[in-house]
Each structure stands twice: as structure tokens, then as C-alpha cells.
Design a protein around this motif. Structure first.
Motif, mmCIF file in Angstrom:
data_model
loop_
_atom_site.group_PDB
_atom_site.id
_atom_site.type_symbol
_atom_site.label_atom_id
_atom_site.label_comp_id
_atom_site.label_asym_id
_atom_site.label_seq_id
_atom_site.Cartn_x
_atom_site.Cartn_y
_atom_site.Cartn_z
ATOM 1 N N THR A 196 0.808 -1.216 0.000
ATOM 2 C CA THR A 196 0.000 0.000 0.000
ATOM 3 C C THR A 196 0.843 1.267 0.000
ATOM 4 O O THR A 196 0.575 2.186 -0.785
ATOM 5 N N SER A 197 1.870 1.336 0.825
ATOM 6 C CA SER A 197 2.681 2.561 0.863
ATOM 7 C C SER A 197 3.448 2.753 -0.446
ATOM 8 O O SER A 197 3.582 3.881 -0.923
ATOM 9 N N ASN B 139 1.601 9.414 -5.881
ATOM 10 C CA ASN B 139 2.000 10.800 -5.629
ATOM 11 C C ASN B 139 2.702 11.393 -6.847
ATOM 12 O O ASN B 139 2.543 12.569 -7.158
ATOM 13 N N CYS C 112 2.377 1.815 -3.356
ATOM 14 C CA CYS C 112 1.361 2.272 -4.306
ATOM 15 C C CYS C 112 1.074 3.759 -4.109
ATOM 16 O O CYS C 112 0.946 4.516 -5.080
ATOM 17 N N THR C 113 0.991 4.192 -2.853
ATOM 18 C CA THR C 113 0.755 5.601 -2.545
ATOM 19 C C THR C 113 1.898 6.463 -3.063
ATOM 20 O O THR C 113 1.669 7.522 -3.659
ATOM 21 N N GLU C 114 3.136 6.024 -2.854
ATOM 22 C CA GLU C 114 4.306 6.770 -3.361
ATOM 23 C C GLU C 114 4.250 6.886 -4.879
ATOM 24 O O GLU C 114 4.524 7.958 -5.434
ATOM 25 N N GLY D 199 -5.436 9.708 -4.549
ATOM 26 C CA GLY D 199 -5.274 8.739 -3.464
ATOM 27 C C GLY D 199 -6.034 7.452 -3.711
ATOM 28 O O GLY D 199 -7.045 7.427 -4.426
ATOM 29 N N LEU D 200 -5.530 6.384 -3.114
ATOM 30 C CA LEU D 200 -6.197 5.086 -3.207
ATOM 31 C C LEU D 200 -7.561 5.155 -2.538
ATOM 32 O O LEU D 200 -7.681 5.645 -1.412
#
Length: 138
Positions: A22-23, A30, A25-27, A109-110
Motif C-alpha cells: 500500500t505505501s 504521488n 502504491c501511494t508513493e 489517493g487510493l
């Protein structure tokens, strides 16, 4: 319309794992989504790994591995027999835990539920090197 893609390279080790992506994917979002809406598609180009969206940290990841062990025992029943004993079950895994997932992206954002995480599921102890392709279409 924008399309951006990247490949995550992971080392999962010699044990069955559920790895939270998840992190990462977030990066990626961004950089790729830049606050826009669209879809994040994930794909694992491996015959013995899959992707799941589930709660982690409260035991659900271990419960998933336990359930897979129950459904797909690592024994000699499998036709596919190369690798460590029971490795044939690893080749059945993607039929139950697919090698792809698509998640909505809203304002960069996811759009996951409160307890949801995107995870790589890898029961293959013979191959510790994994890739996951992340693609944003927005």
C-alpha cells in the motif's frame, strides 16, 4: 488521459509471505496521479504469486496463509513436481489469489476501505525475487 507505469522489485525471502504494498502504491500515485482521478492496476508476472486486498496487522494476513495451506497443502498430491516438495500448489495459487488487482484513485489517493491494504501473496519459497507492475490510468 495519462498512463504511467513502473515496476516494484521485491525480495520476499524463503517463507510464505503476505507483503503490504500500500505505501509503495501511494508513493507511485504521488508522482503519477498528481492529484487526479483514475485507476491503479497492479499485475504480478509470476506463475506462483498473487495480489489480495485485505486487512493486515490484525492477523488476517496470517489467517490467509493458513487458509491457503488448508486449501493447497504442500504435499506430494500435485502433478507439477519440480522445486521443493508440494511446489505444485504454488502454481494453483493464482487461480484463487489472482495476479492482478485494480483500485480506484480519487484526487490522487487510493480509494480503499478503512482497513484495506494491497498485498502481494507469495507461497513459493523457491523464488524470493518478485516484481509487481503498477500502472496508473487517469
Amino acid at each position: 488521459m495519462a498512463f504511467t507505469t513502473t515496476v516494484l522489485t521485491l525480495t520476499t525471502g524463503t517463507a510464505e509471505t503476505v507483503t503490504d504494498l500500500t505505501s509503495a502504491c501511494t508513493e507511485f500515485l504521488n508522482r503519477a496521479a498528481q492529484g487526479g482521478d483514475g485507476l491503479l492496476n497492479l499485475f504480478v508476472p509470476h506463475a506462483t504469486a498473487g495480489l489480495a486486498i485485505l486487512e493486515t496487522g490484525a492477523g488476517s494476513d496470517k489467517d490467509l496463509l493458513s487458509a491457503l495451506h488448508h486449501l493447497l497443502p504442500a504435499d506430494d498430491r500435485w502433478q507439477h513436481r519440480h522445486g521443493s516438495p508440494g511446489h505444485g500448489r504454488d502454481h494453483v495459487l493464482p487461480a484463487l489469489v489472482p495476479p492482478h488487482a485494480t483500485v480506484p484513485v480519487i484526487r490522487g489517493g487510493l480509494e480503499l476501505g478503512t482497513w484495506q491494504s494491497i498485498c502481494l501473496v507469495d507461497t513459493n519459497k523457491d523464488n524470493a525475487n518478485r516484481q509487481v507492475r503498477l500502472s496508473f490510468l487517469g
